[in-house]
Design a protein around this motif. Structure first.
Motif, PDB file in Angstrom:
ATOM      1  N   SER A   1     -74.236  12.776 -15.817  1.00  0.00           N
ATOM      2  CA  SER A   1     -73.336  11.618 -15.806  1.00  0.00           C
ATOM      3  C   SER A   1     -74.131  10.327 -15.609  1.00  0.00           C
ATOM      4  O   SER A   1     -75.212  10.325 -15.010  1.00  0.00           O
ATOM      5  CB  SER A   1     -72.304  11.755 -14.688  1.00  0.00           C
ATOM      6  N   LYS A   2     -73.559   9.246 -16.118  1.00  0.00           N
ATOM      7  CA  LYS A   2     -74.205   7.943 -15.968  1.00  0.00           C
ATOM      8  C   LYS A   2     -74.332   7.577 -14.495  1.00  0.00           C
ATOM      9  O   LYS A   2     -75.338   7.006 -14.075  1.00  0.00           O
ATOM     10  CB  LYS A   2     -73.425   6.869 -16.728  1.00  0.00           C
ATOM     11  N   ASP A   3     -73.317   7.896 -13.710  1.00  0.00           N
ATOM     12  CA  ASP A   3     -73.355   7.599 -12.279  1.00  0.00           C
ATOM     13  C   ASP A   3     -74.527   8.328 -11.609  1.00  0.00           C
ATOM     14  O   ASP A   3     -75.269   7.733 -10.830  1.00  0.00           O
ATOM     15  CB  ASP A   3     -72.024   8.000 -11.624  1.00  0.00           C
ATOM     16  N   MET A   4     -74.693   9.602 -11.919  1.00  0.00           N
ATOM     17  CA  MET A   4     -75.774  10.386 -11.323  1.00  0.00           C
ATOM     18  C   MET A   4     -77.133   9.833 -11.762  1.00  0.00           C
ATOM     19  O   MET A   4     -78.047   9.680 -10.945  1.00  0.00           O
ATOM     20  CB  MET A   4     -75.644  11.859 -11.715  1.00  0.00           C
ATOM     21  N   LEU A   5     -77.269   9.526 -13.040  1.00  0.00           N
ATOM     22  CA  LEU A   5     -78.525   8.962 -13.537  1.00  0.00           C
ATOM     23  C   LEU A   5     -78.823   7.631 -12.851  1.00  0.00           C
ATOM     24  O   LEU A   5     -79.964   7.357 -12.478  1.00  0.00           O
ATOM     25  CB  LEU A   5     -78.472   8.787 -15.054  1.00  0.00           C
ATOM     26  N   GLN A   6     -77.800   6.819 -12.669  1.00  0.00           N
ATOM     27  CA  GLN A   6     -77.979   5.512 -12.018  1.00  0.00           C
ATOM     28  C   GLN A   6     -78.453   5.683 -10.574  1.00  0.00           C
ATOM     29  O   GLN A   6     -79.384   5.015 -10.136  1.00  0.00           O
ATOM     30  CB  GLN A   6     -76.670   4.719 -12.059  1.00  0.00           C
ATOM     31  N   ARG A   7     -77.818   6.570  -9.831  1.00  0.00           N
ATOM     32  CA  ARG A   7     -78.200   6.783  -8.428  1.00  0.00           C
ATOM     33  C   ARG A   7     -79.628   7.307  -8.317  1.00  0.00           C
ATOM     34  O   ARG A   7     -80.397   6.880  -7.465  1.00  0.00           O
ATOM     35  CB  ARG A   7     -77.218   7.732  -7.736  1.00  0.00           C
ATOM     36  N   LYS A   8     -79.987   8.229  -9.202  1.00  0.00           N
ATOM     37  CA  LYS A   8     -81.344   8.777  -9.169  1.00  0.00           C
ATOM     38  C   LYS A   8     -82.375   7.733  -9.575  1.00  0.00           C
ATOM     39  O   LYS A   8     -83.446   7.641  -8.982  1.00  0.00           O
ATOM     40  CB  LYS A   8     -81.429  10.030 -10.036  1.00  0.00           C
ATOM     41  N   SER A   9     -82.034   6.925 -10.561  1.00  0.00           N
ATOM     42  CA  SER A   9     -82.929   5.849 -10.990  1.00  0.00           C
ATOM     43  C   SER A   9     -83.179   4.865  -9.853  1.00  0.00           C
ATOM     44  O   SER A   9     -84.323   4.493  -9.580  1.00  0.00           O
ATOM     45  CB  SER A   9     -82.325   5.123 -12.191  1.00  0.00           C
ATOM     46  N   GLU A  10     -82.121   4.433  -9.200  1.00  0.00           N
ATOM     47  CA  GLU A  10     -82.256   3.484  -8.093  1.00  0.00           C
ATOM     48  C   GLU A  10     -83.152   4.047  -7.000  1.00  0.00           C
ATOM     49  O   GLU A  10     -84.026   3.354  -6.480  1.00  0.00           O
ATOM     50  CB  GLU A  10     -80.885   3.122  -7.522  1.00  0.00           C
ATOM     51  N   PHE A  11     -82.942   5.312  -6.654  1.00  0.00           N
ATOM     52  CA  PHE A  11     -83.746   5.921  -5.600  1.00  0.00           C
ATOM     53  C   PHE A  11     -85.207   6.055  -6.027  1.00  0.00           C
ATOM     54  O   PHE A  11     -86.115   5.641  -5.315  1.00  0.00           O
ATOM     55  CB  PHE A  11     -83.181   7.296  -5.207  1.00  0.00           C
ATOM     56  N   LEU A  12     -85.442   6.627  -7.208  1.00  0.00           N
ATOM     57  CA  LEU A  12     -86.809   6.903  -7.649  1.00  0.00           C
ATOM     58  C   LEU A  12     -87.607   5.633  -7.944  1.00  0.00           C
ATOM     59  O   LEU A  12     -88.787   5.541  -7.584  1.00  0.00           O
ATOM     60  CB  LEU A  12     -86.794   7.819  -8.876  1.00  0.00           C
ATOM     61  N   LEU A  13     -86.984   4.658  -8.583  1.00  0.00           N
ATOM     62  CA  LEU A  13     -87.692   3.434  -8.948  1.00  0.00           C
ATOM     63  C   LEU A  13     -87.782   2.453  -7.777  1.00  0.00           C
ATOM     64  O   LEU A  13     -88.853   1.916  -7.496  1.00  0.00           O
ATOM     65  CB  LEU A  13     -87.026   2.751 -10.145  1.00  0.00           C
ATOM     66  N   SER A  14     -86.665   2.235  -7.099  1.00  0.00           N
ATOM     67  CA  SER A  14     -86.630   1.209  -6.054  1.00  0.00           C
ATOM     68  C   SER A  14     -87.118   1.705  -4.702  1.00  0.00           C
ATOM     69  O   SER A  14     -87.957   1.073  -4.073  1.00  0.00           O
ATOM     70  CB  SER A  14     -85.218   0.646  -5.910  1.00  0.00           C
ATOM     71  N   GLU A  15     -86.561   2.814  -4.244  1.00  0.00           N
ATOM     72  CA  GLU A  15     -86.925   3.277  -2.896  1.00  0.00           C
ATOM     73  C   GLU A  15     -88.260   4.003  -2.871  1.00  0.00           C
ATOM     74  O   GLU A  15     -89.112   3.707  -2.046  1.00  0.00           O
ATOM     75  CB  GLU A  15     -85.825   4.175  -2.321  1.00  0.00           C
TER      76      GLU A  15
END
Length: 165
Positions: free
Chosen positions: A61-75
């Motif tokens: 899902s787009k929501d899941m991809l977004q959450r994972k992207s934010e964590f992996l790239l930002s955090e």
């Protein structure tokens, strides 16, 4: 098979790729590819690399991809190319595996308990048994709360010892 996702017919991933695109229109697949590009800041070539290794990204899902992207790239601070070459990271459970392991390794590094440089990918891909053997058990005396904190983190909470400000 749609040529755009870069999975050759003879590869071991071909069956998964078929499953990932089954019953999806060309437009829907193209939209998901664009979403992956934007969300993970990937080039077209990086999307092909990622999908050739993990075609199941097209079913997330787009929501899941977004959450994972934010964590992996930002955090975590991973580079987009690093993720594209190791897309299995995206397929693993964020709450049950990726985030707790990231926090535990960060805790070990911060407290000087990690005697070697451990890559993020290695930390998340090894089995639970090996993870506990190599990263929790050796520190029972120096950090007696570690196993409990890790178990709490795996349930979606962030233990006090894993809070870094």
């Amino acid at each position: 098979m749609r040529q755009g996702i870069g999975v050759p017919r003879g590869s071991g991933m071909f069956r998964q790729a078929l499953h990932a695109v089954a019953f999806q229109s060309e437009e829907k697949i193209a939209a998901k590819v664009d979403y992956l590009k934007n969300t993970f800041r990937w080039s077209a070539a990086e999307v092909v690399i990622a999908l050739s290794k993990a075609p199941m990204l097209l079913r997330m899902s787009k929501d899941m991809l977004q959450r994972k992207s934010e964590f992996l790239l930002s955090e975590v601070g991973l580079e987009p190319m690093y993720i594209a070459h190791r897309p299995i990271i995206i397929c693993l459970s964020l709450e049950g595996r990726v985030r707790p392991r990231y926090y535990l390794v960060k805790f070990l590094k911060k407290n000087g308990l990690l005697d070697r440089d451990l890559s993020f990918y290695t930390a998340v891909k090894i089995t639970d048994k090996v993870f506990v053997e190599k990263l929790i058990s050796p520190h029972k005396e120096a950090a007696p709360h570690l196993a409990e904190d890790y178990a709490i983190a795996c349930k979606g909470e962030v233990p006090t010892n894993f809070r870094f400000t």
